[in-house]
Scaffold this motif. Structure first.
Motif, mmCIF file in Angstrom:
data_model
loop_
_atom_site.group_PDB
_atom_site.id
_atom_site.type_symbol
_atom_site.label_atom_id
_atom_site.label_comp_id
_atom_site.label_asym_id
_atom_site.label_seq_id
_atom_site.Cartn_x
_atom_site.Cartn_y
_atom_site.Cartn_z
ATOM 1 N N GLU A 170 0.882 -1.170 0.000
ATOM 2 C CA GLU A 170 0.000 0.000 0.000
ATOM 3 C C GLU A 170 0.923 1.224 0.000
ATOM 4 O OE1 GLU A 170 -3.332 0.102 0.255
ATOM 5 O OE2 GLU A 170 -3.837 -1.938 0.894
ATOM 6 N N PRO A 171 0.357 2.409 -0.274
ATOM 7 C CA PRO A 171 1.177 3.606 -0.082
ATOM 8 C C PRO A 171 1.557 3.711 1.402
ATOM 9 C CG PRO A 171 -0.788 4.111 -1.369
ATOM 10 C CD PRO A 171 -0.975 2.724 -0.822
ATOM 11 N N CYS A 172 2.844 3.704 1.692
ATOM 12 C CA CYS A 172 3.309 3.623 3.079
ATOM 13 C C CYS A 172 4.655 4.311 3.205
ATOM 14 C CB CYS A 172 3.429 2.148 3.480
ATOM 15 S SG CYS A 172 4.034 1.853 5.157
ATOM 16 N N ALA A 173 4.855 5.019 4.322
ATOM 17 C CA ALA A 173 6.145 5.657 4.583
ATOM 18 C C ALA A 173 6.586 5.343 6.001
ATOM 19 C CB ALA A 173 6.054 7.173 4.406
ATOM 20 N N PHE A 174 7.890 5.345 6.179
ATOM 21 C CA PHE A 174 8.487 5.227 7.501
ATOM 22 C C PHE A 174 9.331 6.477 7.697
ATOM 23 C CE2 PHE A 174 12.383 4.292 9.828
ATOM 24 C CZ PHE A 174 11.898 3.764 11.013
ATOM 25 N N VAL A 175 9.138 7.147 8.830
ATOM 26 C CA VAL A 175 9.853 8.392 9.086
ATOM 27 C C VAL A 175 10.578 8.285 10.415
ATOM 28 C CG1 VAL A 175 9.621 10.871 9.526
ATOM 29 C CG2 VAL A 175 8.167 9.770 7.804
ATOM 30 N N LEU A 176 11.877 8.566 10.400
ATOM 31 C CA LEU A 176 12.625 8.644 11.649
ATOM 32 C C LEU A 176 12.932 10.104 11.922
ATOM 33 C CD1 LEU A 176 15.463 6.511 13.014
ATOM 34 C CD2 LEU A 176 15.835 8.952 12.823
ATOM 35 N N HIS A 181 13.318 16.638 14.482
ATOM 36 C CA HIS A 181 13.610 16.869 13.071
ATOM 37 C C HIS A 181 13.569 15.561 12.284
ATOM 38 C CE1 HIS A 181 14.871 20.787 14.395
ATOM 39 N NE2 HIS A 181 14.919 21.163 13.127
ATOM 40 N N ILE A 182 12.995 15.644 11.091
ATOM 41 C CA ILE A 182 12.914 14.457 10.242
ATOM 42 C C ILE A 182 14.302 14.160 9.680
ATOM 43 C CG2 ILE A 182 11.910 13.501 8.128
ATOM 44 C CD1 ILE A 182 9.494 15.352 8.649
ATOM 45 N N ARG A 183 14.808 12.943 9.950
ATOM 46 C CA ARG A 183 16.164 12.608 9.542
ATOM 47 C C ARG A 183 16.227 11.549 8.464
ATOM 48 N NH1 ARG A 183 18.951 16.856 10.620
ATOM 49 N NH2 ARG A 183 19.237 17.280 12.830
ATOM 50 N N TYR A 184 15.184 10.742 8.367
ATOM 51 C CA TYR A 184 15.247 9.625 7.427
ATOM 52 C C TYR A 184 13.827 9.281 7.017
ATOM 53 C CZ TYR A 184 15.988 4.951 5.614
ATOM 54 O OH TYR A 184 16.009 3.852 4.812
ATOM 55 N N VAL A 185 13.632 9.039 5.728
ATOM 56 C CA VAL A 185 12.310 8.672 5.218
ATOM 57 C C VAL A 185 12.483 7.516 4.244
ATOM 58 C CG1 VAL A 185 10.288 9.443 3.910
ATOM 59 C CG2 VAL A 185 11.520 11.085 5.344
ATOM 60 N N SER A 186 11.677 6.473 4.392
ATOM 61 C CA SER A 186 11.632 5.468 3.323
ATOM 62 C C SER A 186 10.185 5.298 2.898
ATOM 63 C CB SER A 186 12.260 4.147 3.756
ATOM 64 O OG SER A 186 11.469 3.523 4.739
#
Ligand SMILES: [Zn+2]
Length: 298
Positions: A170-176, A181-186
């Motif tokens: 599905e449309p999905c994101a993981f955010v660290l 502050h946003i440092r990493y997105v997949s």
């Protein structure tokens, strides 16, 4: 594709080749064959300071990977595979000194490219693509699913969550995020298809579950359904609502968010079919690859 993405892709390919050569068929993986393939021996010691994860030395032409036995098992495994990555990818260690500090391994601020590539390699070994992508597609998206897989594969929540989003159907994101502050997105390719971009090196959006958790010391986990413009500039027309589940990792001042769209949020949304025959090796690379649209209406 940027230079880094190209190197990242090569690191992933080398990890997959190693997995094939070793013949990994179950999880959690066995570390020994990985060490053997890198002409290395693993030595677990218990007298390292807590801020040291490990280091690699050479004894009689053989690499000896020393790992801090006082750390949680999942962290030990990641340390060993990170060190193996330095050997296999022939990337010099950019740790300060020969020791691998825990801080270096867990922090996302500015890290040398070599170190990030070794993490990519380690993650790919811990979560072998064939096994992991199947497990992800067999499960509903949720933080509970990520936790369950993290345990089974002996990987951290961060590593597992980032690969989970990439492999989601599905449309999905993981955010660290770190210190707000946003440092990493997949992202999954389905999120790319609906142009769901999330910038990094900016503050967490105020209406997000992650932001609320960082402001409220009474909770470490939460779930909510939000307007899609909270995370995506201008929103996403066909998908007005999103789901976000987030967890705080206080030890590192980090917050992990899983963000997704599913049918239960969009009952009126027409179901669409996706073609699953995309090139499997490229399939899971995150980010800016130009995905040809595989969407087709029923
Ligand atoms: Zn390193």
């Amino acid at each position: 594709m940027s230079d880094f993405q190209r190197l990242e892709f090569q690191a992933i390919m080398k990890a997959r080749k190693l997995i094939r050569d070793i013949g990994v068929s179950s999880v959690p993986i066995d570390l020994e064959p990985f060490a053997t393939a890198a002409n290395a021996r693993i030595k677990i010691v218990h007298d390292l300071n807590d801020d040291e994860s490990g280091q690699t030395t050479q004894i009689k032409g053989k690499h000896v990977i020393i790992v801090n036995g006082n750390h949680r098992e999942e962290r030990q495994w990641f340390t060993v595979l990170h060190e193996i990555a330095h050997i296999v990818l022939e990337l010099p260690s950019k740790h300060q000194g020969p020791k691998l500090r825990t801080d270096t391994l867990m922090r996302y601020g500015r890290r040398p490219q070599e170190e990030m590539l070794c993490d990519v390699f380690a993650a790919e070994c811990l979560l072998p693509y064939d096994l992991f992508s199947k497990d992800v597609s067999d499960t509903e998206i949720s933080l509970a699913a990520v936790k369950d897989l993290a345990q089974r594969y002996k990987a951290s929540l961060t590593t597992t969550g980032s690969r989970f989003a990439v492999n989601a159907n599905e449309p999905c994101a993981f955010v660290l995020s770190e210190a707000g502050h946003i440092r990493y997105v997949s992202r999954s390719k389905y999120l790319n298809e609906i142009k769901g971009w999330i910038d990094f090196n900016i503050s967490l959006p105020k209406g997000s579950v992650a932001f609320r958790l960082t402001q409220d010391s009474s909770k470490t986990e939460d779930y909510d359904e939000l307007a899609s413009d909270v995370w995506f500039n201008g929103g996403i027309k066909s998908r007005p609502m999103l789901a976000e589940e987030a967890i705080l990792l206080r030890e590192w001042d980090q917050c992990l968010s899983l963000i997704w769209f599913d049918q239960s949020l969009e009952r009126s949304d027409q179901r669409s079919d996706y073609d699953d025959e995309a090139e499997p090796l490229l399939e899971e690379l995150d980010g800016n690859l130009p995905w040809p649209s595989k969407r087709r209406r029923r």
